[in-house]
Write an enzyme that holds these catalytic residues in place. Structure first.
Site, short mmCIF file in Angstrom:
data_model
loop_
_atom_site.label_atom_id
_atom_site.label_comp_id
_atom_site.label_asym_id
_atom_site.label_seq_id
_atom_site.Cartn_x
_atom_site.Cartn_y
_atom_site.Cartn_z
N CYS A 41 -34.23 47.60 4.65
CA CYS A 41 -34.90 46.63 5.50
C CYS A 41 -33.86 45.65 6.07
CB CYS A 41 -35.96 45.87 4.71
SG CYS A 41 -35.26 44.72 3.49
N CYS A 81 -31.98 43.74 3.22
CA CYS A 81 -31.00 44.59 2.55
C CYS A 81 -29.83 44.91 3.47
CB CYS A 81 -31.66 45.87 2.06
SG CYS A 81 -32.89 45.60 0.76
N HIS A 123 -35.52 44.79 -4.12
CA HIS A 123 -35.44 46.07 -3.41
C HIS A 123 -34.34 46.91 -4.06
CE1 HIS A 123 -37.31 44.60 0.62
NE2 HIS A 123 -37.87 43.99 -0.42
N GLU A 158 -31.88 48.64 -2.87
CA GLU A 158 -30.53 48.41 -2.35
C GLU A 158 -29.95 47.11 -2.89
OE1 GLU A 158 -32.99 50.54 0.80
OE2 GLU A 158 -33.28 48.86 -0.56
#
Length: 154
Positions: free
Chosen positions: A82, A85, A52, A54
């Site tokens: 999410c 993260c 992801h 992040e």
């Protein structure tokens, strides 16, 4: 570095991810007024479900700084982090989170029933960071519309 400059960079990273065939999400970590790391979504190209934007930015920031404590730093995200993260944001003690667009699903770290970014009293974690939501949301929504994101069936 101001919020607008940092979020514009996230949007550029999101576009680059999409052009590469990944989901259109970008993130940067800012500390002491400068970008120390960037990340964009690379789940598809890296064949890595943890890639992801992040997490990529946080991983690179920790490596660049030689530490896992990012106290005083701000993470900018074109999409709401999410739960995974958000847990890492809390674990690395980032002080501030600036989010452009809320999650489309029910797993957002700021808006879901499990809003770990805002939760007090989570064992093993420090105080929640400051969370700013909706910063340049219109620009990210426009990018997603231009890209046809999300594709039907997602």
């Amino acid at each position: 570095m101001d919020d607008a400059t940092a979020m514009n960079r996230c949007i550029d990273l999101a576009r680059a991810a999409a052009e590469r065939g990944d989901q259109p999400f970008g993130s940067v970590v800012v500390l002491d007024g400068r970008i120390v790391a960037e990340g964009d979504n690379s789940i598809a190209t890296d064949i890595d479900p943890t890639a992801h934007a992040e997490l990529m930015a946080i991983r690179r920031a920790c490596q660049a700084l030689g530490r896992i404590d990012l106290t005083g730093g701000t993470i900018y995200a074109s999409g709401e982090p999410c739960l995974m993260c958000s847990s890492v944001i809390r674990a690395t003690r980032l002080s501030r989170v600036v989010i452009a667009m809320p999650s489309r699903g029910s797993a957002g770290g700021a808006t879901s029933a499990y809003a770990i970014l805002k939760a007090d009293g989570v064992a093993g974690l420090t105080a929640p960071p400051e969370v700013i939501e909706g910063f340049f949301e219109d620009r990210v929504r426009a990018l997603h519309a231009e890209l046809g994101w999300p594709p039907s069936g997602v």
